[in-house]
Design an enzyme around this catalytic site. Structure first.
Site: not given
Ligand code: B4P
Length: 194
Positions: A14, A89, A128, A134, A146
């Site tokens: 995302k 979420r 990552r 992190r 998670r």
């Molecule tokens: P990202 O792109 O960084 O992943 P994400 O889906 O954004 O992650 P996440 O769910 O962890 O984050 P959030 O901050 O929302 O990709 C992950 C990795 O994959 C990276 O290293 C990237 O380089 C790699 N990658 C991407 N695309 C790729 C591909 N095509 N091939 C190979 N590798 C690839 O959430 C973090 C925490 O915050 C949650 O656990 C929760 O505690 C809290 N939180 C956030 N929003 C919340 C909400 N609305 N309500 C309650 N808690 C919340």
């Protein structure tokens, strides 16, 4: 306004895809994960509360994130549209978002849901964790927690938007550019219909 939700499990890409999408479409990026990490790094009371949940791989309470999003919407009155990343979420967050957008006389145009297998998610997040600093990415049991939290509380958000026929599934495995092309195709289709 054109508002979209980028949806998917932790590590589905995302954050990665949001960066590219905002550059192409000029949308304002609202990532609750980024907003929470900024509160943590500034050591605010909200950040200190959020950290206790995030370190365990749990969702932060709804009222905390809804308040944050409400302020962020207020702070951007001139946005041409919003890209919501990692929000909503829970179904309660989804209902709150709909109400906030209604006040602005707008709504969600589409939810794009990235599909990625669980093993790929764990692999990406551990990778990552080697460099991101992190704490929620370095421990496999926190990563698995998670993913469980996603199935228990977040997957239902797709059912919520499905009722309004707003969900489009997009393949989230492959190269970053291939996935980006898939997302843009769906956005362009929606924009043509609007
Ligand atoms: P990202 O792109 O960084 O992943 P994400 O889906 O954004 O992650 P996440 O769910 O962890 O984050 P959030 O901050 O929302 O990709 C992950 C990795 O994959 C990276 O290293 C990237 O380089 C790699 N990658 C991407 N695309 C790729 C591909 N095509 N091939 C190979 N590798 C690839 O959430 C973090 C925490 O915050 C949650 O656990 C929760 O505690 C809290 N939180 C956030 N929003 C919340 C909400 N609305 N309500 C309650 N808690 C919340």
């Amino acid at each position: 306004m054109f508002n979209l939700i980028l949806f998917g499990p932790p590590g589905s890409g995302k954050g990665t895809q949001s960066e590219k999408l905002i550059a192409r479409y000029g949308l304002k990026h609202l990532s609750t994960g980024d907003l929470l990490r900024s509160e943590i790094s500034r050591q605010t009371p909200l950040g200190q509360e959020a950290q206790r949940f995030m370190d365990k791989g749990q969702l932060v309470p709804d009222e905390v994130v809804i308040g944050m999003i409400s302020s962020a919407l207020e702070a951007n009155p001139d946005a041409v549209g919003f890209l919501f990343d990692g929000f909503p979420r829970t179904p309660a967050q989804a209902e709150a978002l709909d109400k906030l957008l209604e006040l602005k006389e707008t709504s969600i145009a589409v939810m794009l849901a990235l599909e990625v297998s669980e093993e790929e998610l764990v692999k990406r997040l551990l990778k990552r964790g080697e460099t991101s600093g992190r704490s929620d990415d370095t421990n496999e049991s926190v990563i698995r927690a998670r993913i469980v939290e996603y199935h228990n509380k977040t997957a239902a958000v797709a059912d919520y938007y499905q009722k309004f026929n707003k969900v489009v599934m997009v393949k989230g495995e492959g190269s970053v550019d291939e996935i980006f092309d898939g997302l843009c195709r769906e956005i362009d289709k929606k924009k043509d219909q609007n």
